[in-house]
Design a protein around this motif. Structure first.
Motif, PDB file in Angstrom:
ATOM      1  N   THR A  74       0.863  -1.179   0.000  1.00  0.00           N
ATOM      2  CA  THR A  74       0.000   0.000   0.000  1.00  0.00           C
ATOM      3  C   THR A  74       0.900   1.229   0.000  1.00  0.00           C
ATOM      4  OG1 THR A  74      -0.106   0.475   2.394  1.00  0.00           O
ATOM      5  CG2 THR A  74      -1.565  -1.251   1.554  1.00  0.00           C
ATOM      6  N   THR A  75       0.284   2.391  -0.077  1.00  0.00           N
ATOM      7  CA  THR A  75       1.014   3.630   0.194  1.00  0.00           C
ATOM      8  C   THR A  75       0.611   4.098   1.593  1.00  0.00           C
ATOM      9  OG1 THR A  75      -0.671   5.146  -0.665  1.00  0.00           O
ATOM     10  CG2 THR A  75       0.975   4.285  -2.241  1.00  0.00           C
ATOM     11  N   ILE A  76       1.375   5.029   2.130  1.00  0.00           N
ATOM     12  CA  ILE A  76       1.030   5.653   3.407  1.00  0.00           C
ATOM     13  C   ILE A  76       1.608   7.061   3.381  1.00  0.00           C
ATOM     14  CG2 ILE A  76       3.103   4.933   4.687  1.00  0.00           C
ATOM     15  CD1 ILE A  76       1.190   4.316   7.075  1.00  0.00           C
ATOM     16  N   SER A 167      -3.855   1.454 -17.061  1.00  0.00           N
ATOM     17  CA  SER A 167      -2.716   1.553 -16.155  1.00  0.00           C
ATOM     18  C   SER A 167      -3.195   1.848 -14.732  1.00  0.00           C
ATOM     19  CB  SER A 167      -1.784   2.680 -16.621  1.00  0.00           C
ATOM     20  OG  SER A 167      -0.808   2.956 -15.641  1.00  0.00           O
ATOM     21  N   LEU A 168      -2.426   1.355 -13.759  1.00  0.00           N
ATOM     22  CA  LEU A 168      -2.730   1.692 -12.366  1.00  0.00           C
ATOM     23  C   LEU A 168      -2.300   3.111 -12.028  1.00  0.00           C
ATOM     24  CD1 LEU A 168      -1.764  -1.554 -10.403  1.00  0.00           C
ATOM     25  CD2 LEU A 168      -3.977  -0.896 -11.362  1.00  0.00           C
ATOM     26  N   LEU A 169      -1.504   3.718 -12.903  1.00  0.00           N
ATOM     27  CA  LEU A 169      -1.027   5.089 -12.666  1.00  0.00           C
ATOM     28  C   LEU A 169      -1.955   6.102 -13.333  1.00  0.00           C
ATOM     29  CD1 LEU A 169       2.822   4.586 -13.194  1.00  0.00           C
ATOM     30  CD2 LEU A 169       1.533   4.617 -11.042  1.00  0.00           C
ATOM     31  N   GLN A 170      -3.216   6.050 -12.973  1.00  0.00           N
ATOM     32  CA  GLN A 170      -4.190   6.981 -13.522  1.00  0.00           C
ATOM     33  C   GLN A 170      -4.226   8.261 -12.700  1.00  0.00           C
ATOM     34  OE1 GLN A 170      -8.034   5.145 -14.022  1.00  0.00           O
ATOM     35  NE2 GLN A 170      -7.175   3.294 -14.947  1.00  0.00           N
ATOM     36  N   LYS A 171      -4.484   9.352 -13.389  1.00  0.00           N
ATOM     37  CA  LYS A 171      -4.573  10.651 -12.716  1.00  0.00           C
ATOM     38  C   LYS A 171      -5.980  11.204 -12.854  1.00  0.00           C
ATOM     39  CE  LYS A 171       0.208  12.269 -12.934  1.00  0.00           C
ATOM     40  NZ  LYS A 171       0.283  12.553 -11.488  1.00  0.00           N
ATOM     41  N   ASP A 172      -6.523  11.649 -11.743  1.00  0.00           N
ATOM     42  CA  ASP A 172      -7.861  12.255 -11.742  1.00  0.00           C
ATOM     43  C   ASP A 172      -8.073  12.875 -10.367  1.00  0.00           C
ATOM     44  OD1 ASP A 172     -10.855  12.556 -11.526  1.00  0.00           O
ATOM     45  OD2 ASP A 172     -10.748  11.633 -13.517  1.00  0.00           O
ATOM     46  N   LYS A 173      -8.727  13.998 -10.314  1.00  0.00           N
ATOM     47  CA  LYS A 173      -8.923  14.684  -9.041  1.00  0.00           C
ATOM     48  C   LYS A 173      -9.797  13.896  -8.066  1.00  0.00           C
ATOM     49  CE  LYS A 173     -12.738  17.497 -10.870  1.00  0.00           C
ATOM     50  NZ  LYS A 173     -13.204  18.877 -11.116  1.00  0.00           N
ATOM     51  N   LYS A 174     -10.503  12.857  -8.576  1.00  0.00           N
ATOM     52  CA  LYS A 174     -11.344  12.056  -7.683  1.00  0.00           C
ATOM     53  C   LYS A 174     -10.495  11.160  -6.774  1.00  0.00           C
ATOM     54  CE  LYS A 174     -12.013   8.304 -11.026  1.00  0.00           C
ATOM     55  NZ  LYS A 174     -12.942   7.724 -11.992  1.00  0.00           N
ATOM     56  N   PHE A 181      -3.015   5.315  -7.839  1.00  0.00           N
ATOM     57  CA  PHE A 181      -2.210   4.293  -7.171  1.00  0.00           C
ATOM     58  C   PHE A 181      -2.136   4.493  -5.661  1.00  0.00           C
ATOM     59  CE2 PHE A 181       1.105   7.512  -7.622  1.00  0.00           C
ATOM     60  CZ  PHE A 181       1.884   7.336  -6.476  1.00  0.00           C
ATOM     61  N   GLN A 182      -2.331   5.743  -5.219  1.00  0.00           N
ATOM     62  CA  GLN A 182      -2.239   6.001  -3.776  1.00  0.00           C
ATOM     63  C   GLN A 182      -3.367   5.330  -2.993  1.00  0.00           C
ATOM     64  OE1 GLN A 182       0.388   9.223  -2.445  1.00  0.00           O
ATOM     65  NE2 GLN A 182      -1.293  10.463  -3.219  1.00  0.00           N
TER      66      GLN A 182
END
Length: 236
Positions: A74-76, A167-174, A181-182
């Motif tokens: 995960t991320t933290i 891709s798991l590296l999608q960008k969106d303000k949601k 990915f975060q």
């Protein structure tokens, strides 16, 4: 109102993952008598990209570190537990405590959280690593850094995965910090292959990841049982 927007965002995230990993999220589990349970194994999405992470003591972790280990990534963030990509409380209660309470049986299962800033960038400041570890020691019952590891490095490297053209590296303000990915949890098997991806924002998805972890455990148990059975048959 803010809570409604949050729930809507989480549902959108789940829907995006359903499109990305489709059939793997619809798991059919049929139990039968005996040790050899018939069930649909988790799909294999290939090898997780190479990575190099470091903990607060300077120890380096790479793909090889977790050979023959099952790992949930995960991320933290240093802003946790108030503002996080995943729900730290549910991660603790549903996954970490299970690992801690069953450390003899599940000692080969690790939880690895990669420290990022709120925008998903690597956080290489050793002080922040120590701050997050201190927060977990304060808030998590029986926190053990050999089970739940907090590391620093480029989280995007490990999440640089594509499937079904997405891709798991999608960008969106949601998404938290504008990066999908975060919010994601990755389940890796003992061969460092990705076996499941799920959002980590809600109790239900973290509970589902725990169930998939158990299913992966069962997969290895069955393989070991079959191997033992074949060995016994040869000896007879």
């Amino acid at each position: 109102m803010a809570k409604s927007h949050s729930k809507a965002g989480s549902l959108k995230s789940v829907f995006a993952l359903l499109l990305l990993f489709g059939p793997a999220l619809i798991l059919i589990f049929i139990s039968t008598r005996g040790c050899e349970h018939k069930f649909k194994e988790l799909d294999d999405y290939g090898v997780i990209p190479a990575f190099s992470f470091t903990n607060s003591k300077g120890k380096v972790f790479t793909n090889q570190t977790f050979k023959n280990k099952i790992v949930i990534y995960t991320t933290i963030q240093a802003s946790c537990p108030d503002s996080c990509g995943v729900s730290i409380w549910h991660l603790d209660q549903l996954i970490y405590q299970r690992l801690r309470e069953n450390r003899k049986k599940l000692g080969h299962v690790k939880l690895v959280s990669i420290l990022t800033d709120e925008n998903g960038n690597p956080d290489t400041d050793g002080k922040h690593l120590q701050d997050v570890e201190f927060m977990l020691k304060d808030r998590v019952e029986g926190y053990d850094p050999t089970i739940w590891m907090i590391v620093a490095g480029d989280a995007k490297a490990i999440y640089n995965i594509q499937h079904n053209g997405q891709s798991l590296l999608q960008k969106d303000k949601k998404y938290f910090g504008g990066n999908s990915f975060q919010e994601l949890m990755l389940l890796a098997d003992k061969s460092n292959h990705l076996r499941m991806v799920l959002p980590g924002k809600t109790e239900s998805t973290i509970r589902t990841m725990r169930d998939h972890m158990a299913l992966l455990e069962k997969e290895y148990d069955i393989k070991a049982y079959k191997l033992k059975k074949q060995k016994s048959a040869k000896e007879d």
